[in-house]
Design a protein around this motif. Sequence first.
Motif, PDB file in Angstrom:
ATOM      1  N   THR A  42      13.125  14.372  -0.492  1.00  0.00           N
ATOM      2  CA  THR A  42      14.397  14.749   0.135  1.00  0.00           C
ATOM      3  C   THR A  42      15.191  15.717  -0.731  1.00  0.00           C
ATOM      4  O   THR A  42      16.038  16.462  -0.221  1.00  0.00           O
ATOM      5  CB  THR A  42      15.279  13.514   0.388  1.00  0.00           C
ATOM      6  N   GLY A  43      14.970  15.677  -2.027  1.00  0.00           N
ATOM      7  CA  GLY A  43      15.754  16.483  -2.944  1.00  0.00           C
ATOM      8  C   GLY A  43      17.131  15.910  -3.216  1.00  0.00           C
ATOM      9  O   GLY A  43      17.923  16.494  -3.966  1.00  0.00           O
ATOM     10  N   ALA A  44      17.421  14.750  -2.617  1.00  0.00           N
ATOM     11  CA  ALA A  44      18.750  14.149  -2.753  1.00  0.00           C
ATOM     12  C   ALA A  44      18.821  13.112  -3.869  1.00  0.00           C
ATOM     13  O   ALA A  44      19.906  12.624  -4.184  1.00  0.00           O
ATOM     14  CB  ALA A  44      19.163  13.500  -1.435  1.00  0.00           C
ATOM     15  N   PHE A  45      17.672  12.777  -4.470  1.00  0.00           N
ATOM     16  CA  PHE A  45      17.644  11.675  -5.426  1.00  0.00           C
ATOM     17  C   PHE A  45      16.965  12.071  -6.731  1.00  0.00           C
ATOM     18  O   PHE A  45      16.101  12.945  -6.777  1.00  0.00           O
ATOM     19  CB  PHE A  45      16.896  10.479  -4.818  1.00  0.00           C
ATOM     20  N   THR A  46      17.374  11.378  -7.781  1.00  0.00           N
ATOM     21  CA  THR A  46      16.703  11.472  -9.075  1.00  0.00           C
ATOM     22  C   THR A  46      16.244  10.073  -9.468  1.00  0.00           C
ATOM     23  O   THR A  46      16.646   9.086  -8.854  1.00  0.00           O
ATOM     24  CB  THR A  46      17.639  12.024 -10.154  1.00  0.00           C
ATOM     25  N   GLY A  47      15.417   9.996 -10.505  1.00  0.00           N
ATOM     26  CA  GLY A  47      14.997   8.695 -11.015  1.00  0.00           C
ATOM     27  C   GLY A  47      14.289   7.830  -9.997  1.00  0.00           C
ATOM     28  O   GLY A  47      14.400   6.593 -10.044  1.00  0.00           O
ATOM     29  N   VAL A  48      13.564   8.447  -9.072  1.00  0.00           N
ATOM     30  CA  VAL A  48      12.855   7.667  -8.054  1.00  0.00           C
ATOM     31  C   VAL A  48      11.729   6.888  -8.723  1.00  0.00           C
ATOM     32  O   VAL A  48      10.909   7.457  -9.452  1.00  0.00           O
ATOM     33  CB  VAL A  48      12.291   8.577  -6.946  1.00  0.00           C
ATOM     34  N   ALA A  49      11.686   5.577  -8.484  1.00  0.00           N
ATOM     35  CA  ALA A  49      10.694   4.732  -9.153  1.00  0.00           C
ATOM     36  C   ALA A  49      10.268   3.598  -8.235  1.00  0.00           C
ATOM     37  O   ALA A  49      10.993   3.207  -7.320  1.00  0.00           O
ATOM     38  CB  ALA A  49      11.265   4.156 -10.449  1.00  0.00           C
ATOM     39  N   ASP A  50       9.091   3.072  -8.515  1.00  0.00           N
ATOM     40  CA  ASP A  50       8.610   1.915  -7.766  1.00  0.00           C
ATOM     41  C   ASP A  50       8.734   0.667  -8.624  1.00  0.00           C
ATOM     42  O   ASP A  50       8.710   0.745  -9.866  1.00  0.00           O
ATOM     43  CB  ASP A  50       7.163   2.118  -7.323  1.00  0.00           C
ATOM     44  N   ASN A  51       8.856  -0.486  -7.964  1.00  0.00           N
ATOM     45  CA  ASN A  51       9.082  -1.749  -8.653  1.00  0.00           C
ATOM     46  C   ASN A  51       8.211  -2.837  -8.019  1.00  0.00           C
ATOM     47  O   ASN A  51       7.886  -2.778  -6.835  1.00  0.00           O
ATOM     48  CB  ASN A  51      10.554  -2.163  -8.540  1.00  0.00           C
ATOM     49  N   THR A  52       7.884  -3.864  -8.809  1.00  0.00           N
ATOM     50  CA  THR A  52       6.994  -4.916  -8.340  1.00  0.00           C
ATOM     51  C   THR A  52       7.752  -6.180  -7.944  1.00  0.00           C
ATOM     52  O   THR A  52       8.914  -6.371  -8.303  1.00  0.00           O
ATOM     53  CB  THR A  52       5.962  -5.268  -9.427  1.00  0.00           C
ATOM     54  N   ASP A  53       7.055  -7.053  -7.206  1.00  0.00           N
ATOM     55  CA  ASP A  53       7.660  -8.295  -6.735  1.00  0.00           C
ATOM     56  C   ASP A  53       7.257  -9.466  -7.625  1.00  0.00           C
ATOM     57  O   ASP A  53       6.747  -9.287  -8.741  1.00  0.00           O
ATOM     58  CB  ASP A  53       7.296  -8.550  -5.268  1.00  0.00           C
ATOM     59  N   LEU A  54       7.471 -10.684  -7.125  1.00  0.00           N
ATOM     60  CA  LEU A  54       7.167 -11.887  -7.893  1.00  0.00           C
ATOM     61  C   LEU A  54       5.689 -11.999  -8.266  1.00  0.00           C
ATOM     62  O   LEU A  54       5.335 -12.645  -9.251  1.00  0.00           O
ATOM     63  CB  LEU A  54       7.580 -13.128  -7.080  1.00  0.00           C
ATOM     64  N   ASN A  55       4.838 -11.390  -7.458  1.00  0.00           N
ATOM     65  CA  ASN A  55       3.398 -11.433  -7.697  1.00  0.00           C
ATOM     66  C   ASN A  55       2.895 -10.186  -8.410  1.00  0.00           C
ATOM     67  O   ASN A  55       1.683  -9.931  -8.425  1.00  0.00           O
ATOM     68  CB  ASN A  55       2.657 -11.614  -6.370  1.00  0.00           C
ATOM     69  N   ASP A  56       3.815  -9.407  -8.968  1.00  0.00           N
ATOM     70  CA  ASP A  56       3.490  -8.181  -9.693  1.00  0.00           C
ATOM     71  C   ASP A  56       2.797  -7.154  -8.789  1.00  0.00           C
ATOM     72  O   ASP A  56       1.966  -6.376  -9.246  1.00  0.00           O
ATOM     73  CB  ASP A  56       2.630  -8.484 -10.913  1.00  0.00           C
ATOM     74  N   ARG A  57       3.168  -7.152  -7.518  1.00  0.00           N
ATOM     75  CA  ARG A  57       2.635  -6.190  -6.565  1.00  0.00           C
ATOM     76  C   ARG A  57       3.704  -5.156  -6.229  1.00  0.00           C
ATOM     77  O   ARG A  57       4.891  -5.498  -6.180  1.00  0.00           O
ATOM     78  CB  ARG A  57       2.173  -6.896  -5.294  1.00  0.00           C
ATOM     79  N   PRO A  58       3.325  -3.911  -5.981  1.00  0.00           N
ATOM     80  CA  PRO A  58       4.314  -2.895  -5.606  1.00  0.00           C
ATOM     81  C   PRO A  58       5.122  -3.371  -4.403  1.00  0.00           C
ATOM     82  O   PRO A  58       4.552  -3.783  -3.396  1.00  0.00           O
ATOM     83  CB  PRO A  58       3.448  -1.680  -5.254  1.00  0.00           C
ATOM     84  N   ARG A  59       6.490  -3.311  -4.496  1.00  0.00           N
ATOM     85  CA  ARG A  59       7.279  -3.900  -3.418  1.00  0.00           C
ATOM     86  C   ARG A  59       8.519  -3.114  -3.028  1.00  0.00           C
ATOM     87  O   ARG A  59       8.911  -3.123  -1.858  1.00  0.00           O
ATOM     88  CB  ARG A  59       7.684  -5.323  -3.815  1.00  0.00           C
ATOM     89  N   VAL A  94       0.811  -1.223   0.000  1.00  0.00           N
ATOM     90  CA  VAL A  94       0.000   0.000   0.000  1.00  0.00           C
ATOM     91  C   VAL A  94       0.845   1.273   0.000  1.00  0.00           C
ATOM     92  O   VAL A  94       0.305   2.378  -0.012  1.00  0.00           O
ATOM     93  CB  VAL A  94      -0.949   0.029   1.218  1.00  0.00           C
ATOM     94  N   GLN A  95       2.184   1.122   0.007  1.00  0.00           N
ATOM     95  CA  GLN A  95       3.071   2.288   0.094  1.00  0.00           C
ATOM     96  C   GLN A  95       3.747   2.619  -1.231  1.00  0.00           C
ATOM     97  O   GLN A  95       4.779   3.298  -1.246  1.00  0.00           O
ATOM     98  CB  GLN A  95       4.131   2.047   1.181  1.00  0.00           C
ATOM     99  N   SER A  96       3.175   2.197  -2.327  1.00  0.00           N
ATOM    100  CA  SER A  96       3.820   2.431  -3.624  1.00  0.00           C
ATOM    101  C   SER A  96       3.996   3.917  -3.904  1.00  0.00           C
ATOM    102  O   SER A  96       4.991   4.322  -4.510  1.00  0.00           O
ATOM    103  CB  SER A  96       3.020   1.774  -4.749  1.00  0.00           C
ATOM    104  N   GLU A  97       3.062   4.737  -3.463  1.00  0.00           N
ATOM    105  CA  GLU A  97       3.184   6.179  -3.665  1.00  0.00           C
ATOM    106  C   GLU A  97       3.894   6.851  -2.501  1.00  0.00           C
ATOM    107  O   GLU A  97       4.748   7.721  -2.706  1.00  0.00           O
ATOM    108  CB  GLU A  97       1.799   6.801  -3.872  1.00  0.00           C
ATOM    109  N   SER A  98       3.572   6.457  -1.281  1.00  0.00           N
ATOM    110  CA  SER A  98       4.143   7.140  -0.111  1.00  0.00           C
ATOM    111  C   SER A  98       5.621   6.850   0.063  1.00  0.00           C
ATOM    112  O   SER A  98       6.397   7.732   0.458  1.00  0.00           O
ATOM    113  CB  SER A  98       3.373   6.768   1.155  1.00  0.00           C
ATOM    114  N   ALA A  99       6.072   5.625  -0.237  1.00  0.00           N
ATOM    115  CA  ALA A  99       7.496   5.312  -0.125  1.00  0.00           C
ATOM    116  C   ALA A  99       8.299   6.064  -1.179  1.00  0.00           C
ATOM    117  O   ALA A  99       9.402   6.560  -0.902  1.00  0.00           O
ATOM    118  CB  ALA A  99       7.722   3.807  -0.252  1.00  0.00           C
TER     119      ALA A  99
END
Length: 279
Positions: free
Chosen positions: A250-267, A238-243
């Motif tokens: 933070t302003g310290a990172f670029t290319g921030v992205a979310d990725n899925t697990d073995l079950n194609d769920r945000p992980r 449930v934290q795909s957007e909040s994480a």
Amino acid sequence: MTAVSQLLADGARRLASTAEARTLLAHAAGVDPSRLLLLDAVPEAVEGDFRGLVERRAGGEPVQYLTGRAWFRTVEVAVAPGVFIPRPETEVMTGWAIERLRNLGEHPVVVELCAGSGAISAAIAAERPGCRQYAVELSPEAARAAEANLAGTGVALAEGDMAGAFGELDGQVDLVIANPPYIPLEAWEHVAADVRTHEPALALFSGMDGLDAMKVVAATAARLLRPGGLVCAEHAEVQSESAVAVFATTGAFTGVADNTDLNDRPRFVTAVRAGKLAG
């Protein structure tokens, strides 16, 4: 002597899981599960141990605590009460890190935060040898397990708070990886009973929204990573957007992205340390 096939059938009925019954019988018999079916029968003492393990598992104790072992990717690690049990979902994030480490020079510097049993660091050491590896764990019980699991790997393990760990590496690390506690306290009742009863709360819960530790991971990664360095951190479905927002704001990172697990769920979230590359 009791027939192995009969014991497996009895255990599978009690647990509703043939795989768990096989694992527990192999443990009681002192053989690898792959060799269990080569046995026709086992002594009464083994049968007694097995039936005791089955009852404990039926009562909610995790199989990994009953056997003292857990598999993670290509490595087997020791686990015990007080030590978080590594999950298959985390293997995908670890694979992501290993693939990128193959392209980060001969001896990339890697730091694992919230190391737990040390399974992630052990897998990296086995699959991507040559890295300069460091790991930190807050729990004394987990740190002892990690020390045993990482013996002979060359991983430098520290016991303590990740927030101030490895200051001597500030700005020099190529990759930071973490599976921090991330379950929201408000979701306590929705966590499987065997998990919340037997696994350490320190490794599970992290504030009302589950992001307290994630914020420390982001700040620590920002401190440790060189410009262009990578970070990956596991989060709840449930934290795909909040994480992602934790790292992005933070302003310290670029290319921030979310990725899925073995079950194609945000992980897990990934990001690149911003800043000017040397040279």
